[in-house]
Design a protein around this motif. Structure first.
Motif, short mmCIF file in Angstrom:
data_model
loop_
_atom_site.label_atom_id
_atom_site.label_comp_id
_atom_site.label_asym_id
_atom_site.label_seq_id
_atom_site.Cartn_x
_atom_site.Cartn_y
_atom_site.Cartn_z
N VAL A 128 -9.22 1.20 -5.41
CA VAL A 128 -9.65 -0.21 -6.18
C VAL A 128 -9.51 -1.41 -4.98
CG1 VAL A 128 -7.47 -0.59 -7.18
CG2 VAL A 128 -9.60 -1.75 -8.00
N ILE A 129 -10.30 -2.45 -5.08
CA ILE A 129 -9.86 -3.58 -4.23
C ILE A 129 -9.63 -4.85 -5.15
CG2 ILE A 129 -11.15 -5.48 -2.74
CD1 ILE A 129 -13.21 -3.18 -2.26
N VAL A 130 -8.28 -5.49 -4.79
CA VAL A 130 -8.02 -6.62 -5.63
C VAL A 130 -8.03 -7.73 -4.52
CG1 VAL A 130 -6.17 -7.67 -6.62
CG2 VAL A 130 -6.24 -5.17 -6.72
N VAL A 144 2.98 -13.46 -3.30
CA VAL A 144 2.57 -12.37 -4.13
C VAL A 144 1.39 -11.46 -3.55
CG1 VAL A 144 1.14 -13.47 -5.67
CG2 VAL A 144 2.48 -11.74 -6.64
N ALA A 145 0.40 -12.05 -3.03
CA ALA A 145 -0.65 -11.55 -2.48
C ALA A 145 -0.21 -10.46 -1.59
CB ALA A 145 -1.94 -12.36 -2.09
N SER A 146 0.27 -11.06 -0.41
CA SER A 146 0.88 -10.37 0.80
C SER A 146 1.85 -8.98 0.38
CB SER A 146 1.69 -11.33 1.76
OG SER A 146 2.06 -10.48 2.62
N ALA A 147 2.65 -9.33 -0.65
CA ALA A 147 3.57 -8.00 -0.94
C ALA A 147 2.67 -7.19 -1.70
CB ALA A 147 4.57 -8.62 -2.33
N HIS A 148 1.65 -7.37 -2.41
CA HIS A 148 0.92 -6.10 -3.15
C HIS A 148 -0.31 -5.84 -2.21
CE1 HIS A 148 3.44 -6.19 -6.54
NE2 HIS A 148 3.50 -7.49 -6.40
N GLY A 149 -0.42 -6.28 -1.03
CA GLY A 149 -1.51 -6.04 -0.14
C GLY A 149 -2.98 -6.57 -0.75
N TRP A 150 -3.01 -7.41 -1.61
CA TRP A 150 -4.42 -7.98 -2.05
C TRP A 150 -5.15 -8.92 -0.84
CZ3 TRP A 150 -1.25 -10.14 -6.99
CH2 TRP A 150 -0.79 -9.20 -7.48
N ILE A 151 -6.31 -8.94 -1.37
CA ILE A 151 -7.11 -9.80 -0.48
C ILE A 151 -7.00 -11.25 -0.93
CG2 ILE A 151 -9.71 -10.50 0.25
CD1 ILE A 151 -10.17 -7.52 0.36
#
Length: 317
Positions: A39-41, A59-66
């Motif tokens: 899944v892509i976030v 928070v985005a960096s910590a979880h690898g989200w775009i």
């Protein structure tokens, strides 16, 4: 869920809610990966200040989200449009658009995906409950006579009053097929009623709406809409204002001249109903609802008057 070649994206529009992403989106992503491992976030961060931007980046960096950083606040619909464009660029064929203050389990995601697998032209939503387990959304009808709302469960046999159902933007499964035929959200709404408008345009373009009753999402409405007053029911000024204003924006977008006139005559009454969703106690504690009422009624009338002039120079009283 869907055939193996379908790619799911989670699309979240954030505004000053970085703490909710860490609490809810992390959970949604984990549940989604039980259904679709790759899944892509995608988080679209509408500008709300330097501190919030830094928090969202963290928070985005910590979880690898775009993370897509908007330089302005584009509103909910505008943010969804940005997020969906990025999702499609990333190869997504399906997207779950979900609020920062909402979450959903893997079994419910599987049921939403199965519904769109059987009908790719369907816009699909779950039943939504609040954090106390009470039903928050289980289908709502827009009554075309005056622009008021009615829960789907309150439909009466033999009632011939015209209505249109719609699905809440708090949690929507949108296929690429539905997105392409509908043209996306209308940015002019900014907040509220954009999902009513989107639902109508999906149907007008040849799609369908489906409420999957055995799928459940949880929406903590107070996380993003509650006002800073002692009343737990009170809403934000933006909630009141845009719900009052955007009712008439929908009218001029989709109704004939007679319909617009009917809705315009009931602006004060329906505006009061919007304000009272926050209870009467708030009126003793804050000027916010009164201010929102005045602004909303004024701008709703301006929208109707401008439409009347555009339709032939007639000034409506």
């Amino acid at each position: 869920m869907q055939p193996a070649h379908r790619q799911l994206a989670l699309v979240v529009v954030n505004y000053a809610s970085a703490h909710l992403l860490g609490r809810n989106l992390v959970s949604v992503e984990a549940e989604a990966r039980t259904v679709c491992p790759d899944v892509i976030v995608i988080v679209v961060d509408n500008w709300s200040g330097d501190a919030q931007r830094r928090a969202v980046r963290q928070v985005a960096s910590a979880h690898g989200w775009i993370l897509v950083e908007s330089e302005t606040n584009t509103g909910f619909g505008g943010g969804v449009n940005i997020g969906m464009a990025r999702a499609i660029t990333e190869g997504a064929s399906d997207a779950l658009v979900i609020n920062p203050d909402a979450r959903i389990d893997g079994e419910s995601l599987t049921r939403l995906g199965a519904a769109t697998s059987a009908a790719p032209m369907a816009l699909v939503a779950p039943v939504i409950e609040d954090s106390d387990g009470r039903t928050w959304f289980a289908g709502i009808d827009l009554l075309l006579e005056d622009g008021t709302m009615r829960a789907r469960r309150k439909r009466l046999a033999g009632d011939e009053a015209p209505y249109e159902p719609w699905l809440s933007g708090a949690c929507l499964w949108i296929t690429r097929e539905v997105w392409e035929i509908s043209g996306g959200f209308d940015n002019d709404y900014f907040l509220y009623w954009e999902d009513v408008d989107f639902s109508r345009r999906v149907v007008a373009a040849g799609g369908t709406l489906a409420l999957v009753e055995d799928a459940r999402a949880v929406h903590d409405e107070g996380g993003t809409q509650r006002a800073e007053t002692e009343s737990s029911r009170a809403k934000s000024e933006g909630y009141y204002y845009y719900n009052i204003r955007n009712r008439m924006l929908f009218a001029v977008r989709h109704l004939d001249a007679a319909g617009v006139r009917r809705w315009r005559r009931t602006i004060p009454r329906t505006a009061r109903e919007v304000i009272l969703r926050g209870g009467r106690r708030q009126l003793l504690q804050s000027l916010t609802p009164i201010r929102a009422y005045v602004r909303g009624v004024r701008d709703a009338r301006r929208i109707a008057q401008q439409h009347g002039r555009d339709q032939g120079g007639r000034r409506w009283s």
